[in-house]
Write an enzyme that holds these catalytic residues in place. Structure first.
Site, PDB file in Angstrom:
ATOM      1  N   CYS A 143      40.878  31.348 -10.467  1.00 38.46           N
ATOM      2  CA  CYS A 143      41.827  30.281 -10.136  1.00 38.46           C
ATOM      3  C   CYS A 143      41.308  29.382  -9.014  1.00 38.46           C
ATOM      4  CB  CYS A 143      43.179  30.885  -9.776  1.00 38.46           C
ATOM      5  SG  CYS A 143      43.131  32.413  -8.872  1.00 38.46           S
ATOM      6  N   HIS A 144      40.273  29.826  -8.316  1.00 40.67           N
ATOM      7  CA  HIS A 144      39.739  28.990  -7.227  1.00 40.67           C
ATOM      8  C   HIS A 144      38.973  27.791  -7.772  1.00 40.67           C
ATOM      9  CE1 HIS A 144      36.597  31.864  -8.351  1.00 40.67           C
ATOM     10  NE2 HIS A 144      35.718  30.977  -7.936  1.00 40.67           N
TER      11      HIS A 144
END
Length: 114
Positions: A57-58
């Site tokens: 998700c980064h």
DNA sequence: ATTTTGACCGTGC
DNA sequence: CGCACGGCCAAAA
């Protein structure tokens, strides 16, 4: 069958998982790839949960190459840096080149060559 | 079924 | 460059 994430949520996760290491995609990009153009905000809501650490998700950032939000912004930056992504403040350098919009024959036409 | 909420986005100042 | 505003959308209340 057990109740799970909605179709949309699962597609968002699937798209996020498909973002190559060292590359990034905006919330809006993910929304498009998930089949819901304009649902960038909804994507952010889903990412906010992101319990599973195996989901990159980064690599999902804000429009224009801005770092965007995260539970721990410092960590998000470190994780991206670990993949070779460099910054200029909150801004990701080489955004045009690092941006990933699903480089497939079908979607390639949407983006202009660098 | 209706309202509120947010890791968003583009525009304008 | 920063900030306010309105618009968007799906999920949770």
């Amino acid at each position: 069958m057990l109740a799970g994430p909605t179709t949309f949520a699962r597609r968002v996760v699937a798209v996020t998982r498909s973002i190559p290491r060292g590359r990034v995609a905006t919330y809006g990009d993910v929304a498009v790839l998930a089949g819901r153009p304009g649902a960038a905000r909804a994507v952010g809501n889903i990412m906010a949960h992101c319990e599973d650490p195996t989901i990159p998700c980064h690599r999902v950032i804000a429009a224009g190459g801005d770092l965007g939000g995260y539970t721990d912004l410092v960590r998000k930056k470190q994780q991206l840096a670990a993949e070779g992504v460099t910054f200029s403040g909150r801004r990701i350098r080489q955004f045009r080149e690092l941006r990933w919009t699903g480089d497939t024959p079908a979607t390639l036409r949407r983006r202009r060559p660098v």
